[in-house]
Scaffold this motif. Structure first.
Motif, PDB file in Angstrom:
ATOM      1  N   UNK A   1       0.823  -1.207   0.000  1.00  0.00           N
ATOM      2  CA  UNK A   1       0.000   0.000   0.000  1.00  0.00           C
ATOM      3  C   UNK A   1       0.858   1.258   0.000  1.00  0.00           C
ATOM      4  N   UNK A   2       2.056   1.195   0.578  1.00  0.00           N
ATOM      5  CA  UNK A   2       2.944   2.360   0.552  1.00  0.00           C
ATOM      6  C   UNK A   2       3.308   2.722  -0.884  1.00  0.00           C
ATOM      7  N   UNK A   3       3.623   1.714  -1.682  1.00  0.00           N
ATOM      8  CA  UNK A   3       3.932   1.950  -3.092  1.00  0.00           C
ATOM      9  C   UNK A   3       2.703   2.488  -3.818  1.00  0.00           C
ATOM     10  N   UNK A   4       1.564   1.867  -3.582  1.00  0.00           N
ATOM     11  CA  UNK A   4       0.330   2.278  -4.248  1.00  0.00           C
ATOM     12  C   UNK A   4       0.004   3.736  -3.949  1.00  0.00           C
ATOM     13  N   UNK A   5       0.045   4.100  -2.681  1.00  0.00           N
ATOM     14  CA  UNK A   5      -0.286   5.473  -2.300  1.00  0.00           C
ATOM     15  C   UNK A   5       0.731   6.463  -2.860  1.00  0.00           C
ATOM     16  N   UNK A   6       1.998   6.084  -2.856  1.00  0.00           N
ATOM     17  CA  UNK A   6       3.034   6.982  -3.372  1.00  0.00           C
ATOM     18  C   UNK A   6       2.862   7.213  -4.871  1.00  0.00           C
ATOM     19  N   UNK A   7       2.537   6.161  -5.612  1.00  0.00           N
ATOM     20  CA  UNK A   7       2.378   6.286  -7.063  1.00  0.00           C
ATOM     21  C   UNK A   7       1.193   7.188  -7.401  1.00  0.00           C
ATOM     22  N   UNK A   8       0.053   6.933  -6.770  1.00  0.00           N
ATOM     23  CA  UNK A   8      -1.141   7.743  -7.049  1.00  0.00           C
ATOM     24  C   UNK A   8      -0.935   9.182  -6.583  1.00  0.00           C
ATOM     25  N   UNK A   9      -0.371   9.351  -5.392  1.00  0.00           N
ATOM     26  CA  UNK A   9      -0.120  10.689  -4.853  1.00  0.00           C
ATOM     27  C   UNK A   9       0.761  11.501  -5.801  1.00  0.00           C
ATOM     28  N   UNK A  10       1.798  10.870  -6.327  1.00  0.00           N
ATOM     29  CA  UNK A  10       2.724  11.578  -7.211  1.00  0.00           C
ATOM     30  C   UNK A  10       2.088  11.878  -8.562  1.00  0.00           C
TER      31      UNK A  10
END
Length: 406
Positions: free
Chosen positions: A28-37
């Motif tokens: 989820x850390x990767x998922x949130x970082x990708x969408x956030x960016x």
């Protein structure tokens, strides 16, 4: 709901000389970082889920979060299933919500690759799902040192690529022109740009770069000018996240799991942001969203009554139907329910969720569906309602206006 058709997304990138990142995610850390960016950069983005990394997570558990994040994003998003090793994995990925898939049989001889990829294309296209093919062997292993897993790289031939694309009818092609999965042995990787240009001139479809971590700016620009429209990136992100976790652990041995993850998303954000600007996708969200068809699921609703003599066996029949229908490519979920009250006309409802409107024809002609429908037709009163619905576009219209006005 900016989950969009990946064909439209990559065709826009291909025609306008930029590339969209296919960022690998394992948490989820990767998922949130990708969408956030992506939202920060106003960039279209592809969420890459790679089967070889499934030992890190349960694919069926993480997909609901991935799909929800895509639907709620303020930028165009596609969900790609990468490096599948079996046809069954492809069907599972489609049924769980991926709208692009890739079967990796690159180690097989060309005729075998064509046969197996063609089978995937037939199934995926019947579900509206895009297909990425791969021709030539790209050495290395995702997330590991490429130099320790080199293998014998086999470069993509433009002549074979033409035959492969014509026979398989894939939508995009991953090419082998000198990159490797995993950490590059040095930052002066030699790429065969002349070969890439020949492939691009011959095919005229979006090309994909695997092993996209660690190249230099000039290389990325030349790759994009020669047809690369999607660049996969995971290893570099993995190393950044690991470095943050190690640093947190060394700072204090009293920190727990949550504290050890502090700063991971922010560090990933910086690297993803760099790539979105470097590859030219930053600031493209609004124009891409206008050009892309929304990815919409559909639902078949069957409302009926049951003859009294079939009531006791109907629960068993329903469970059997649920198990068989969900094996059909593109059938995502099957729900059944009884009316709370005792109405005279309709007591039972089935709700069958399909991945996309394109699924309807292949679904309704499938032997499992015909058997299911035949069984319930013998068990219900003659009067029934059978309607197929498509999800509403109201939220899509809202997101489109929001992106255009951003």
């Amino acid at each position: 709901m900016p989950l969009v058709d990946m064909r439209d997304m990559l065709n826009h990138a291909y025609q306008n000389n930029y590339a969209i990142g296919g960022f690998g995610l394992v948490s989820l850390d990767f998922l949130e970082a990708i969408i956030m960016t992506a939202e920060f950069c106003r960039s279209p983005v592809i969420l890459n889920l790679s089967e070889p990394l499934f030992h890190q997570h349960d694919f069926s558990l993480i997909m609901p979060a991935v799909e929800r994040a895509a639907h709620h994003a303020k930028v165009p998003v596609a969900i790609h299933f990468d490096h599948a090793k079996a046809h069954e994995s492809i069907v599972q990925a489609i049924n769980l919500g991926c709208n692009s898939v890739m079967l990796d049989v690159s180690l097989e001889a060309l005729p075998v690759n064509i046969t197996q990829t063609s089978r995937v294309t037939e199934v995926a296209h019947a579900c509206g799902t895009a297909v990425e093919g791969i021709l030539g062997f790209i050495g290395g292993v995702e997330g590991e040192n490429a130099i320790n897993n080199l293998g014998d790289a086999v470069y993509t031939s433009s002549e074979e690529a033409k035959v492969y694309v014509e026979r398989t009818r894939i939508d995009f092609l991953a090419v082998s022109v000198g990159t490797m999965h995993g950490r590059q042995p040095n930052r002066s990787t030699k790429l065969d740009f002349k070969r890439l240009k020949r492939i691009n001139d011959e095919l005229g479809i979006p090309l994909v770069l695997h092993g996209g971590s660690g190249l230099v700016e000039e290389q990325y620009h030349k790759l994009i000018l020669n047809g690369i429209a999607k660049i996969n990136c995971y290893t570099e992100l993995s190393d950044i996240a690991a470095a943050v976790i190690r640093s947190n652990a060394q700072a204090s041995n009293k920190k727990g799991y949550i504290e050890s993850l502090r700063g991971v998303k922010e560090s990933l954000h910086e690297q993803i942001k760099l790539y979105m600007h470097l590859w030219g996708s930053a600031g493209r969200a609004a124009e891409v969203l206008i050009q892309c068809r929304p990815w919409q699921s559909v639902e078949q609703i069957i409302i009926c009554n049951v003859e009294s003599r079939y009531l006791q066996q109907f629960d068993t029949l329903t469970e059997q139907a649920r198990k068989t229908l969900t094996t059909i490519p593109g059938v995502r979920q099957v729900f059944s329910s009884w009316a709370l009250s005792e109405p005279g006309q309709y007591r039972l409802c089935w709700r069958i969720q399909l991945a996309h409107a394109e699924v309807i024809n292949s679904y309704q002609s499938h032997p499992h569906y015909n058997a299911f429908y035949s069984q319930i037709s013998h068990s219900i009163d003659s009067k029934k309602i059978n309607i197929t619905f498509v999800s509403t576009l109201s939220s899509w219209d809202h997101q489109l206006k929001e992106s255009v006005n951003a």
